[in-house]
Structures are given as C-alpha cells and as structure tokens.
Design a protein around this motif. Structure first.
Motif, PDB file in Angstrom:
ATOM      1  N   HIS A 208      26.509  40.566  59.481  1.00 31.49           N
ATOM      2  CA  HIS A 208      26.093  39.470  58.596  1.00 31.49           C
ATOM      3  C   HIS A 208      25.192  39.986  57.480  1.00 31.49           C
ATOM      4  O   HIS A 208      25.322  39.574  56.320  1.00 31.49           O
ATOM      5  CB  HIS A 208      25.346  38.403  59.398  1.00 31.49           C
TER       6      HIS A 208
ATOM      7  N   ASP B  17      27.320  39.240  54.415  1.00 31.72           N
ATOM      8  CA  ASP B  17      27.033  37.854  54.010  1.00 31.72           C
ATOM      9  C   ASP B  17      25.860  37.739  53.046  1.00 31.72           C
ATOM     10  O   ASP B  17      25.707  36.714  52.377  1.00 31.72           O
ATOM     11  CB  ASP B  17      26.737  36.990  55.248  1.00 31.72           C
TER      12      ASP B  17
ATOM     13  N   LEU C 274      23.275  34.848  48.893  1.00 30.91           N
ATOM     14  CA  LEU C 274      24.458  35.012  49.723  1.00 30.91           C
ATOM     15  C   LEU C 274      25.608  35.610  48.933  1.00 30.91           C
ATOM     16  O   LEU C 274      25.751  35.382  47.729  1.00 30.91           O
ATOM     17  CB  LEU C 274      24.870  33.655  50.315  1.00 30.91           C
TER      18      LEU C 274
ATOM     19  N   THR D  86      30.382  33.303  51.240  1.00 29.92           N
ATOM     20  CA  THR D  86      29.516  32.950  52.363  1.00 29.92           C
ATOM     21  C   THR D  86      28.967  31.555  52.116  1.00 29.92           C
ATOM     22  O   THR D  86      28.360  31.297  51.084  1.00 29.92           O
ATOM     23  CB  THR D  86      28.352  33.951  52.503  1.00 29.92           C
TER      24      THR D  86
ATOM     25  N   PRO E 249      22.616  32.706  56.906  1.00 32.12           N
ATOM     26  CA  PRO E 249      22.727  33.517  58.134  1.00 32.12           C
ATOM     27  C   PRO E 249      21.444  33.440  58.957  1.00 32.12           C
ATOM     28  O   PRO E 249      20.489  34.166  58.713  1.00 32.12           O
ATOM     29  CB  PRO E 249      22.988  34.923  57.600  1.00 32.12           C
TER      30      PRO E 249
ATOM     31  N   ARG F  89      23.136  30.148  46.934  1.00 32.76           N
ATOM     32  CA  ARG F  89      24.572  30.346  46.793  1.00 32.76           C
ATOM     33  C   ARG F  89      25.039  29.595  45.546  1.00 32.76           C
ATOM     34  O   ARG F  89      24.348  28.690  45.057  1.00 32.76           O
ATOM     35  CB  ARG F  89      25.332  29.828  48.014  1.00 32.76           C
TER      36      ARG F  89
END
Length: 236
Positions: free
Chosen positions: A47, A51, A84, A88, A92, A113
């Motif tokens: 991750h 991610d 991110l 993704t 996370p 994001r």
C-alpha cells in the motif's frame, strides 16, 4: 517562504497559522524511511509503495509557534499530507497507522486525491487509542473522515495545551466537532451507537425472516432490548 503542498492543500488552506507551515524544501519525506526501522506487513508495504504517491509534512505545531502551553502527553502535533496515487480511492489506514506509531508526537493526516468528477478532495485521519481500562495495553484504531472538497477542508486550533489541541483535532476527525471534553467517553458512546444500529438492522431482518414462533420471539426480544439501549444513548 513557499509552503509544502500536498495536492492543492497547504497548511494555510487547512486554516492553520503560517507560523506552523513547513517550507516546501523540507516537506517531502521519502517513503522508505517509514519501513526502514519499523516492522510492516507485506500488504502495508505494498500500500505504501503503490497507493501513496507522496508523503509531505505540511505543518508542525509546537508551543513556540501556536502560543499554547506544553503538554504532558503530546510534545508537538505534525500535520502530514498523504497524496494518493492515481486510481487509489480510499485512504490507506494501515499506512496511517504505520507512520503514526513511529513518533510520540500527535499526528493528523490530510489524505488527498483528485476525483474525476468531484475534483480535489481531502479525508482527514488520526490514530488514537481506543477507550479502555487504565493499566491495560492500549489498542489503537485509525479513524478516517468522509471525503470532502479540498476547498472546504479546514481544521480548528482549540485548547490551551498541546494535549488539548491534539484531543480537539481527534474530535474533529472522529466526531466532527472541536469540543474535546470527555472525548473517550463520547467516542465509546458513538461506537456503541454504530454497533447497535447495525445490530438492529440485522435483528429486524432476522425477525422478519423467522417462521418458527420461538425463534421469532427471541429475535424480537433482542431487537426490543437493542432499541431501548440505542434510545437511551441517543437521548443522553
């Protein structure tokens, strides 16, 4: 001074004082440093590698730059940006937990994001010990807010000490309010309400499906008890 940026987010866009902002030249942190000394599962490492595009320290809040008194538990609060990677969609939580566990400082994460339809978004995250009995080994949980437009993502500086400040930030993430009074008790109540609501939904379905009178009566008794407890918690 050019401030550190995570996506379109800076310390100032989050509503934090300019005195707490980290310079751009010192903000970016290599991802590898967080798995160099701390144990991490293969899934968490994956991750972190795939991610998370960037990790940025956006702000460092201390008594000297906030005007707050020193705390007994929290020496400082770091506001970390997790940008991110494309594709993704969720923050996370295991990466948040990995990073936050490595310092005694309080940490708040602004995960960013870019949504194809909604644009730049932010979700805040914190790692905090679950309410428990004194003397027992604490169990930690990562709490994450819903996504919101980056332009609307703001934090409130509240409290008179660094301890109170971090509690307030945790309250903003977990409960949606800067009020940190009786925080652990309120968190426990909110979690119990969430659990009861899930139990009531399941028991309602069980009651509707049951054809055996005895099973149906048992489900109704449990449902009635759960509804009574929920009503009491919500009215408290």
């Amino acid at each position: 001074m050019t401030m550190a940026t995570c996506g379109t987010v800076t310390a100032l866009t989050l509503g934090l004082p300019a005195s707490c902002a980290v310079p751009e030249a010192k903000g970016a942190l290599p991802k590898g440093v967080f798995v160099a000394k701390a144990p991490a599962s293969a899934k968490t490492k994956q991750h972190l590698a795939h991610d998370v595009a960037r990790i940025v320290m956006l702000a460092l809040l201390r008594p000297a730059n906030t005007g707050l008194e020193a705390g007994t538990r929290i020496p400082e609060v770091l506001v970390m940006g997790l940008e991110l990677a494309d594709g993704t969609h969720e923050a996370p939580q295991d990466v948040v937990g990995l990073i936050a566990a490595q310092r005694k400082s309080g940490m708040l994460f602004a995960c960013t994001r870019t949504h194809p339809d909604l644009g730049d978004q932010v979700a805040f995250a914190v790692r905090r010990a679950l309410p428990g009995r004194a003397g027992h080994t604490p169990t930690y949980h990562v709490y994450v807010t819903d996504w919101q437009p980056a332009a609307d993502a703001h934090l409130t500086i509240a409290g008179t000490t660094m301890d109170a400040l971090f509690d307030s930030l945790c309250s903003q993430v977990i409960l949606g309010t800067p009020d940190a009074e009786n925080l652990d008790e309120r968190i426990a109540r909110a979690q119990r309400i969430t659990q009861l609501e899930a139990d009531i939904a399941k028991l309602t379905a069980d009651h509707q499906r049951a054809k055996n009178p005895q099973v149906r009566n048992q489900a109704y008794a449990k449902l009635h008890k759960a509804k009574q407890e929920l009503e009491a918690l919500q009215s408290a």
